[in-house]
Write a protein that holds these residues in place. Structure first.
Motif, mmCIF file in Angstrom:
data_model
loop_
_atom_site.group_PDB
_atom_site.id
_atom_site.type_symbol
_atom_site.label_atom_id
_atom_site.label_comp_id
_atom_site.label_asym_id
_atom_site.label_seq_id
_atom_site.Cartn_x
_atom_site.Cartn_y
_atom_site.Cartn_z
ATOM 1 N N GLN A 160 -43.046 -51.003 19.925
ATOM 2 C CA GLN A 160 -42.565 -50.352 21.058
ATOM 3 C C GLN A 160 -41.132 -50.884 21.364
ATOM 4 O O GLN A 160 -40.838 -51.888 21.097
ATOM 5 C CB GLN A 160 -43.546 -50.781 22.245
ATOM 6 C CG GLN A 160 -44.727 -50.355 22.352
ATOM 7 C CD GLN A 160 -45.433 -50.745 23.725
ATOM 8 O OE1 GLN A 160 -45.868 -51.823 23.800
ATOM 9 N NE2 GLN A 160 -45.581 -49.993 24.617
ATOM 10 N N LEU A 161 -40.288 -49.848 21.822
ATOM 11 C CA LEU A 161 -38.922 -50.176 22.381
ATOM 12 C C LEU A 161 -38.763 -49.510 23.750
ATOM 13 O O LEU A 161 -39.200 -48.237 23.643
ATOM 14 C CB LEU A 161 -37.870 -49.655 21.231
ATOM 15 C CG LEU A 161 -36.481 -50.098 21.563
ATOM 16 C CD1 LEU A 161 -36.259 -51.533 21.733
ATOM 17 C CD2 LEU A 161 -35.362 -49.392 20.468
ATOM 18 N N GLY A 162 -38.254 -50.140 24.690
ATOM 19 C CA GLY A 162 -38.009 -49.469 25.920
ATOM 20 C C GLY A 162 -37.644 -50.584 27.089
ATOM 21 O O GLY A 162 -36.983 -51.485 26.652
ATOM 22 N N TRP A 174 -29.320 -45.226 21.184
ATOM 23 C CA TRP A 174 -28.174 -45.220 22.272
ATOM 24 C C TRP A 174 -28.997 -44.852 23.715
ATOM 25 O O TRP A 174 -29.769 -43.748 23.617
ATOM 26 C CB TRP A 174 -27.086 -44.409 22.332
ATOM 27 C CG TRP A 174 -26.210 -45.179 21.229
ATOM 28 C CD1 TRP A 174 -26.257 -45.324 19.711
ATOM 29 C CD2 TRP A 174 -25.061 -46.013 21.513
ATOM 30 N NE1 TRP A 174 -25.091 -45.871 19.465
ATOM 31 C CE2 TRP A 174 -24.564 -46.553 20.364
ATOM 32 C CE3 TRP A 174 -24.719 -46.548 22.863
ATOM 33 C CZ2 TRP A 174 -23.512 -47.571 20.340
ATOM 34 C CZ3 TRP A 174 -23.429 -47.488 23.142
ATOM 35 C CH2 TRP A 174 -22.974 -47.873 21.919
ATOM 36 N N VAL A 175 -28.967 -45.673 24.758
ATOM 37 C CA VAL A 175 -29.783 -45.147 25.864
ATOM 38 C C VAL A 175 -28.865 -45.051 27.163
ATOM 39 O O VAL A 175 -28.213 -45.837 27.344
ATOM 40 C CB VAL A 175 -30.759 -46.245 26.160
ATOM 41 C CG1 VAL A 175 -31.881 -45.999 27.474
ATOM 42 C CG2 VAL A 175 -31.718 -46.451 24.929
ATOM 43 N N VAL A 186 -38.471 -45.832 24.968
ATOM 44 C CA VAL A 186 -37.624 -44.988 24.155
ATOM 45 C C VAL A 186 -38.268 -44.699 23.010
ATOM 46 O O VAL A 186 -38.207 -43.209 22.831
ATOM 47 C CB VAL A 186 -36.579 -46.063 23.753
ATOM 48 C CG1 VAL A 186 -35.517 -45.325 22.940
ATOM 49 C CG2 VAL A 186 -35.686 -46.493 24.942
ATOM 50 N N ILE A 187 -38.984 -45.294 22.131
ATOM 51 C CA ILE A 187 -39.654 -45.065 21.059
ATOM 52 C C ILE A 187 -40.730 -45.877 20.778
ATOM 53 O O ILE A 187 -40.505 -47.127 20.872
ATOM 54 C CB ILE A 187 -38.977 -44.680 19.889
ATOM 55 C CG1 ILE A 187 -39.633 -44.023 18.743
ATOM 56 C CG2 ILE A 187 -37.936 -45.809 19.376
ATOM 57 C CD1 ILE A 187 -38.795 -43.582 17.472
ATOM 58 N N MET A 200 -36.857 -54.181 26.536
ATOM 59 C CA MET A 200 -38.429 -54.763 25.966
ATOM 60 C C MET A 200 -38.469 -54.330 24.509
ATOM 61 O O MET A 200 -38.111 -53.020 24.298
ATOM 62 C CB MET A 200 -39.472 -54.418 26.749
ATOM 63 C CG MET A 200 -41.033 -54.905 26.462
ATOM 64 S SD MET A 200 -41.478 -53.401 25.191
ATOM 65 C CE MET A 200 -41.586 -51.979 26.200
ATOM 66 N N ALA A 201 -39.370 -55.101 23.816
ATOM 67 C CA ALA A 201 -39.750 -54.860 22.333
ATOM 68 C C ALA A 201 -40.830 -55.396 22.196
ATOM 69 O O ALA A 201 -41.102 -56.657 22.662
ATOM 70 C CB ALA A 201 -38.477 -54.835 21.193
#
Length: 855
Positions: free
Chosen positions: A647-649, A614-615, A627-628, A662-663
């Protein structure tokens, strides 16, 4: 690993051994089960002797599952070491090594500890490479319960005076024997056999291949080849640089969609008819007659596909010319002095191993037409060789293909004019070389075969419980369609627990670990074929916590540790200012644009991976956000690189300034990356997730899919152990691997705002699971509150109606019962002798039937 053990000269390359800094290698699980390996062969690759192995070890394991080449949970036993391997004196040279071993193993790990760096006079700063590795096992007799044909021989044409060469593949080191009219042919004990030269009378013999003592292939014929009355000109690009090239076609090689002999071999990456270096002064047609048609071609360079060199088709597809690995650098092939008429142009493209790329191919005559394809690479081609047509004129609806066909093409300028093929890479970062052309045919005054099939509804990723039933369906348009389902690129047969393998619906009952894989379907008609998108089919435990390896709820109220709620999982360590606040689900951690967390290690993914969070990014954020991730500082396929898993962000759209979701994932030497097109909402809580299942990478915002891309491969084993949350990290001194980790100096991608409920799985999560996590979070509940139940699976039954009967057939795991009426209490009785099919007579009155599951 596929290119290391594939019976071709395709190169296997592993960059872990650059400068001999790290060992490198692969794991293989023989399809025949546990084996006793007593030796190995190593074949050098096409170039760079300094990359050849010098020291190799072989280990075995009988673990139930292997998590990867270097997975610490697996147990390996040393079998043999081969040290000081003599220098290979030639390219594609094979050396053999034998050793004492009497124990059988299910899995083998082949590892290079050192290369021939510097011993050849050149330092190896790149990698380790080989063309082929064989593990040798001694067999006294064929184990018939394990033997199978991987590829059957097929009818093969030949010119007068030339042999017909039959080829087959089997699934192990079995003793084989070719038969002529059911009698053994003396000395014909290999997987290929060449007949005596064809005569004008033809060859009436029937040929087959026996796996001695076990089974025999289909019967095939050697046929006298009669060239088509429709003349064609074939150009084969011999290739150069890798994977068995240069590969020249022989004058009597017969290949192509329109079968023809007398292909013209083109050398170099660019050239023209009569230049004395690239093409003959006069190209010949399919009757071996000189023509006045000229050929001019230009590309970025040559390379090899690595599909093999043993058959005419392999030789036609092995060499290639290519574009650059970025859009905007097209190549061209121009036919000149073309006679008037409605001609056809067939373009063949099998790409370089491990490259996943889209390509645009367009023809220019009187009119111009473009076909948009995803180029089939050699890894995708070799499990089920054949021709798969791309015919999409929509760049957003590409299909996997290895040839395109343009019909009713008239030369620009009329009689004596030109027909030009141009092609270009449409993918950024799909490989280190661009999309190919392996060969091209110009067919003069060719009849139009009509419209090829088109898939309108793709197979969808599917999960099933152990011993349950998985069902895949496809919808396609076209006349007289036939179907062939494939698992991991290999054609599936009907039988056992598999039904519908040649229909639009595939059913797999009694689903087990051995059925897990990537499925697709090829659809055919007389005008061509199409391959559906891949669909992952997996076993599900219907437990949201299955393979959950990291879950940072961020519910703390103070301190610099974020507890990992997964048993044995490591906490996140805060660097910077620790700020805890109310979140979407209990508490959250608030990032200030300079603070980040590090998780020093986590369980690594191999087949699938997913993450969720959750962002609540601060409104007005105008820079990238992590994010992570497991990356340093980003995932890249360029060399040099530091391999990471995901990547997740959020990324900034440079045109609009919007933040987009983005992933990305690391797959072998490449990276699959997706970005949503709609801005990610700022200033409030929203759910962000991705999932990768071996076939597609999917990105979700607030429970809805916002982007998807196809890929194929396992998740890369990373060079770094840690996760970073809230920033992209790098070494403070990139030249010093022992220097501390700090925010990247170029793009730190700091999170500004709070995060909550951050999770990582070493499996893919389904769309329904993402939706359930989002729904739970909306109610301020943790993801662990999600409850899953298996979906009801339709019984796989086929009904065929005859004049006086109805034929029923079904998959394994069910039995048929019948009754004469449905008045309670209903008396159902088992139908005898009907394990998977039954034909009911419709002239003897009313009867009711049902299928019920069996234990």
């Amino acid at each position: 690993m596929a290119n290391a053990i594939d019976n071709t000269q395709a190169k296997y390359l592993n960059r872990d051994s650059a400068n001999d800094a790290n060992p490198s290698g692969f794991v293989v699980t023989p399809s025949i089960g546990a084996t006793v390996v007593i030796g190995m062969t190593i074949t050098s690759a096409n170039d760079a002797p300094e990359r050849d192995p010098k020291t190799v070890i072989l280990e075995g394991s009988n673990d139930a599952d292997i998590g990867g080449w270097n997975n610490p949970t697996n147990t390996w036993t040393f079998i043999a070491g081969v040290t000081n391997i003599p220098l290979f004196t030639a390219r594609f040279q094979t050396q053999q090594f034998y050793f004492p071993n009497t124990k059988s193993y299910k899995h083998y790990r082949w590892t290079v500890l050192a290369t021939q760096s510097d011993l050849t006079g050149t330092h190896n700063s790149c990698c380790m490479q080989v063309a082929e590795v064989e593990l040798l096992a001694a067999t006294q007799s064929n184990p018939c319960g394990q033997t199978a044909f991987v590829e059957q021989p097929v009818d093969t044409p030949a010119l007068i005076g030339s042999p017909a060469t039959f080829l087959a593949k089997v699934n192990g080191p079995w003793t084989v024997q070719w038969l002529r009219n059911a009698q053994p042919i003396p000395g014909a004990n290999k997987l290929s056999y060449g007949t005596p030269p064809m005569t004008a009378a033809g060859d009436t013999n029937l040929y087959s291949l026996a796996i001695v003592g076990c089974q025999t292939s289909q019967v095939v014929r050697a046929t006298l080849f009669t060239p088509s009355a429709t003349k064609s000109i074939g150009i084969n690009f011999r290739g150069q640089g890798a994977n068995g090239t240069p590969t020249y076609m022989l004058p009597d090689d017969i290949a192509g969609i329109q079968l023809q002999a007398y292909w013209n071999n083109a050398t170099n990456g660019s050239g023209t008819t009569g230049d004395g270096a690239s093409l003959p002064d006069s190209v010949v047609d399919s009757d071996n007659q000189p023509t006045t048609i000229t050929v001019d071609f230009m590309s970025t360079g040559e390379w090899g596909a690595g599909v093999g060199i043993d058959s005419p088709l392999q030789r036609m597809l092995n060499g290639l010319i290519r574009t650059d690995n970025r859009p905007g650098t097209p190549g061209h092939i121009t036919f000149g002095n073309v006679p008037a008429g409605n001609h056809a142009v067939l373009v063949y493209m099998v790409g370089i191993p491990l490259q996943f790329q889209d390509g645009d191919y367009w023809i220019t005559g009187v009119t111009s037409v473009t076909n948009y394809v995803t180029v089939m690479n050699a890894d995708q081609y070799k499990p089920a060789p054949g021709f798969y047509r791309g015919s999409s004129t929509n760049p957003n609806a590409r299909t996997l293909a290895n040839f395109v066909r343009f019909d009713t093409v008239q030369p620009l300028g009329g009689a004596g004019g030109t027909i030009e093929l141009d092609w270009d890479t449409a993918t950024v970062g799909g490989g280190d070389r661009g999309v190919p052309v392996n060969g091209i045919q110009l067919i003069l005054n060719a009849p139009n075969p009509g419209t090829p099939p088109a898939v309108t509804v793709e197979p969808q990723p599917t999960v099933a419980p152990t011993n349950g039933t998985a069902v895949l369906t496809v919808t396609a348009t076209g006349n007289n369609l036939t179907y062939q389902w494939r698992k991991n690129g290999v054609n599936l047969p009907n039988g056992g627990h598999i039904s519908g393998a040649t229909t639009s619906t595939l059913a797999i009952s009694s689903f087990a670990d051995t059925d897990v894989g990537i499925y697709s379907v090829a659809v055919f008609n007389s005008a061509g074929s199409v391959i559906s998108k891949n669909a992952s089919v997996r076993i599900s435990k219907y437990n949201i916590q299955d393979a959950l390896v990291g879950y940072w709820k961020l519910d703390e109220t103070s301190g610099t540790l974020a507890v990992n709620a997964v048993s044995g999982g490591l906490a996140g360590n805060v660097t910077g200012t620790a700020a805890w606040m109310a979140g979407q689900i209990a508490n959250a951690f608030s990032f200030d644009g300079a603070t980040f967390m590090i998780v020093s290690n986590y369980t690594k993914a191999t087949k699938g991976i997913a993450a969720s969070a959750w962002v609540n990014v601060t409104a007005g954020t105008a820079s990238d956000v992590i994010v992570i991730q497991n990356a340093q500082p980003i995932l890249t396929g360029s060399s040099p690189r530091i391999a990471g898993q995901f990547q997740l962000g959020l990324v900034v759209d440079l045109n609009t300034g919007n933040l987009l979701p983005m992933a990305a994932i690391g797959i072998g030497p490449n990276v699959a990356r997706i970005t949503g097109t709609a801005p990610f909402p700022a200033g409030s809580w929203h759910h962000l997730a991705f999932s990768a299942d071996g076939a597609q990478l999917r990105l979700y915002v607030d429970g809805q899919q916002v982007a998807v891309t196809d890929y194929l491969g396992d998740i890369v084993l990373p060079d770094i152990p840690y996760l970073s949350i809230g920033a992209a990290l790098n070494l403070s001194d990139p030249n010093n691997p022992t220097s501390p980790l700090v925010p990247d100096g170029t793009d730190p991608a700091f999170m500004n705002g709070p995060l909550d409920d951050v999770a990582v799985w070493t499996r893919a999560i389904t769309a329904s699971e993402v939706s359930a996590i989002y729904a739970a979070g909306q109610q301020h509940n943790a993801l662990t509150t999600v409850v899953e139940t298996p979906a009801l699976t339709p019984i796989p039954i086929t009904v065929a109606r005859g004049a006086n009967s109805i034929a029923l057939s079904w998959g394994a795991g069910f039995k048929l019962q019948s009754t004469g009426n449905l008045t309670p209490p209903i008396q159902w009785a088992d139908v005898p002798n009907a394990p998977s099919s039954f034909t009911a007579n419709t002239t003897t009155g009313t009867q009711f039937y049902r299928l019920i599951s069996t234990p």
